[in-house]
Design an enzyme around this catalytic site. Sequence first.
Site, PDB file in Angstrom:
ATOM      1  N   ARG A 161      14.953  53.140   8.564  1.00  0.00           N
ATOM      2  CA  ARG A 161      13.505  52.880   8.567  1.00  0.00           C
ATOM      3  C   ARG A 161      13.137  51.530   7.963  1.00  0.00           C
ATOM      4  NH1 ARG A 161      10.559  58.513   6.636  1.00  0.00           N
ATOM      5  NH2 ARG A 161      11.277  59.837   8.353  1.00  0.00           N
ATOM      6  N   ASP A 181      12.595  54.396  13.278  1.00  0.00           N
ATOM      7  CA  ASP A 181      12.325  55.642  12.584  1.00  0.00           C
ATOM      8  C   ASP A 181      12.913  56.777  13.414  1.00  0.00           C
ATOM      9  OD1 ASP A 181      11.353  57.924  11.393  1.00  0.00           O
ATOM     10  OD2 ASP A 181       9.278  57.216  11.249  1.00  0.00           O
ATOM     11  N   LYS A 211      28.199  66.295  10.242  1.00  0.00           N
ATOM     12  CA  LYS A 211      27.760  67.631   9.852  1.00  0.00           C
ATOM     13  C   LYS A 211      26.678  67.532   8.765  1.00  0.00           C
ATOM     14  CE  LYS A 211      30.865  68.884   6.072  1.00  0.00           C
ATOM     15  NZ  LYS A 211      29.926  69.463   5.113  1.00  0.00           N
ATOM     16  N   HIS A 230      35.426  65.304   8.874  1.00  0.00           N
ATOM     17  CA  HIS A 230      36.259  64.191   8.405  1.00  0.00           C
ATOM     18  C   HIS A 230      37.626  64.642   7.902  1.00  0.00           C
ATOM     19  CE1 HIS A 230      34.508  65.313   4.434  1.00  0.00           C
ATOM     20  NE2 HIS A 230      35.640  64.849   3.964  1.00  0.00           N
ATOM     21  N   LYS A 261      42.176  63.002   8.057  1.00  0.00           N
ATOM     22  CA  LYS A 261      43.088  62.790   6.938  1.00  0.00           C
ATOM     23  C   LYS A 261      44.534  62.800   7.419  1.00  0.00           C
ATOM     24  CE  LYS A 261      40.030  64.645   3.362  1.00  0.00           C
ATOM     25  NZ  LYS A 261      39.947  63.416   2.542  1.00  0.00           N
ATOM     26  N   GLU A 265      36.762  71.743  -6.271  1.00  0.00           N
ATOM     27  CA  GLU A 265      36.055  70.561  -6.764  1.00  0.00           C
ATOM     28  C   GLU A 265      35.778  70.739  -8.251  1.00  0.00           C
ATOM     29  OE1 GLU A 265      33.049  68.946  -3.589  1.00  0.00           O
ATOM     30  OE2 GLU A 265      32.821  71.116  -3.684  1.00  0.00           O
ATOM     31  N   ASP A 319      29.108  75.444   3.409  1.00  0.00           N
ATOM     32  CA  ASP A 319      29.382  74.035   3.162  1.00  0.00           C
ATOM     33  C   ASP A 319      30.852  73.696   3.373  1.00  0.00           C
ATOM     34  OD1 ASP A 319      28.815  71.364   2.297  1.00  0.00           O
ATOM     35  OD2 ASP A 319      29.648  71.857   0.336  1.00  0.00           O
ATOM     36  N   HIS A 329      35.514  72.736   7.169  1.00  0.00           N
ATOM     37  CA  HIS A 329      36.820  72.226   6.759  1.00  0.00           C
ATOM     38  C   HIS A 329      37.898  73.308   6.736  1.00  0.00           C
ATOM     39  CE1 HIS A 329      34.578  68.725   5.873  1.00  0.00           C
ATOM     40  NE2 HIS A 329      34.237  69.010   4.638  1.00  0.00           N
ATOM     41  N   LYS A 343      33.019  74.985  -6.779  1.00  0.00           N
ATOM     42  CA  LYS A 343      32.637  73.846  -7.610  1.00  0.00           C
ATOM     43  C   LYS A 343      32.899  74.169  -9.076  1.00  0.00           C
ATOM     44  CE  LYS A 343      29.114  71.881  -4.565  1.00  0.00           C
ATOM     45  NZ  LYS A 343      29.849  70.606  -4.425  1.00  0.00           N
TER      46      LYS A 343
END
Length: 486
Positions: free
Chosen positions: A46, A89, A145, A175, A179, A213, A232, A237, A335
């Site tokens: 933008r 935009d 994603k 992604h 790898k 994580e 998520d 993945h 997490k």
Amino acid sequence: MGTPANTLLLFGVTGDLSRRMLLPSLFNLDADGLLPEGLRIFGTARQPIGDEGLRETARAALEPIIAERGLDRAILDRFVGRLSYVAADASDPQSFGALGDAIRDRASGGIAIFLSTAPSLFEQTIAGLELAGLAGPETRLALEKPLGQDLASSQEINDAVARVFPEDRTFRIDHYLGKETVQNLIALRFGNVLFEPLWNAQGIDHVQITVSETVGLEGRTGYFDGMGSLRDMVQNHMLQLLALVAMEAPTEFAANAVRDEKVKVLRSLRPIDASLVAKETVVGQYVEGAVGGKPVPGYADELGAPSETETFVAIKAHVDNWRWHGVPFYLRTGKRLPTRKSEIVIQFRAVPHSIFAGRSAALQPNRLIISIQPDENISLTMMAKQPGLDRGGIRLREVPLDIRSLNAFADVRKRIAYERLWIDLIEGLPTLFVRRDEVEAQWQWIDAIREGWAVNGMAPKPYAAGTWGPAAAIALTERDGVSWHD
């Protein structure tokens, strides 16, 4: 193989993903001579920052790479010379006129478009591309994603995309598939005669896939609290990793051959419905604790409000086909866990009879550990003779055989996953991108779990930050005589 594109159009070029991953990946490819000589890169967002604003942003993002790799600054100058900026935009299709004016004449040479924007803007963005004359047969579209929050919303997004871009010109990004170690899994399985005869229920006891994580929300509050760890991490993945581990040998390393076999696996996943979900899944949410020796707050404290969103999930999954009958696949992600790692553990079965009884510690079954991050490594544990002389004869101990990238491929620079994906997008090679039926098979399995949680009123169990999740996650494997590979 498609025709290489001579134009890249990057939406969201001023965003965090672009600065951290996308621009550095493109620069590394250019520095290594892997981008087509005439490729131009157009960024859009933008803000009216102009060409010089984008080039300054790129220089700031790429300075650390110049220093780390010891590159000549002329290489940076050459790369930023490829960059142009056109403001648009994404939520307003009428604002795409300037993009069309800047790029339309290059369309015959092939355009690759990368949407690093919120999925809620995909439909308006595609409409704008169509109005601007940038959605023709020589244009391919890459989608970052998340692609929906459930099967229904994913289908809605895919329908909006398919209205303009057919499947063979749609590149859905995960992604992880870029790898090196994930691609090496395919090479390991199908490039060596050693493993494939044992890669089944007769040779393998169980499989573990962990994506852990140490971080908490890290500025992703709005996104993560609406998704949770199941959607998520597991939905994309982890199910992609499971599919690569479990798939049959494709006829060739080509897009449809590979993706056909992955879809078969995803459709063979045993549904975890309301009657099984309490037994075969564990959900948790971290409370205050310590990670890396430093105190950290709980999830609700970071969020600033109570929440039922899971920050940890463990699942016992089954692939109901002949190859994997009776072999559990244990999935775990969360997490604020003790360490950051992504790994696949293939636990082979024990030898049927030990001839070394009394002369060594208990024989340990062979174990293949495929480490994806932070270190890329493949390790196979074997039983070997302990060196030295002993009146008792041969004594054994467990030793690892490592294919560590730093040793086996010391002359090859470790690459960002997006570098592989950029090359394939530019060249029009979709093998490492996700097909629509894969995404929808993943969502179908995930939706059944979430529905089961709702029916059973399963709330996340608390676990202290810096631990491996709720105690129930340990029990999930221990009742099968299995321990997590921590």
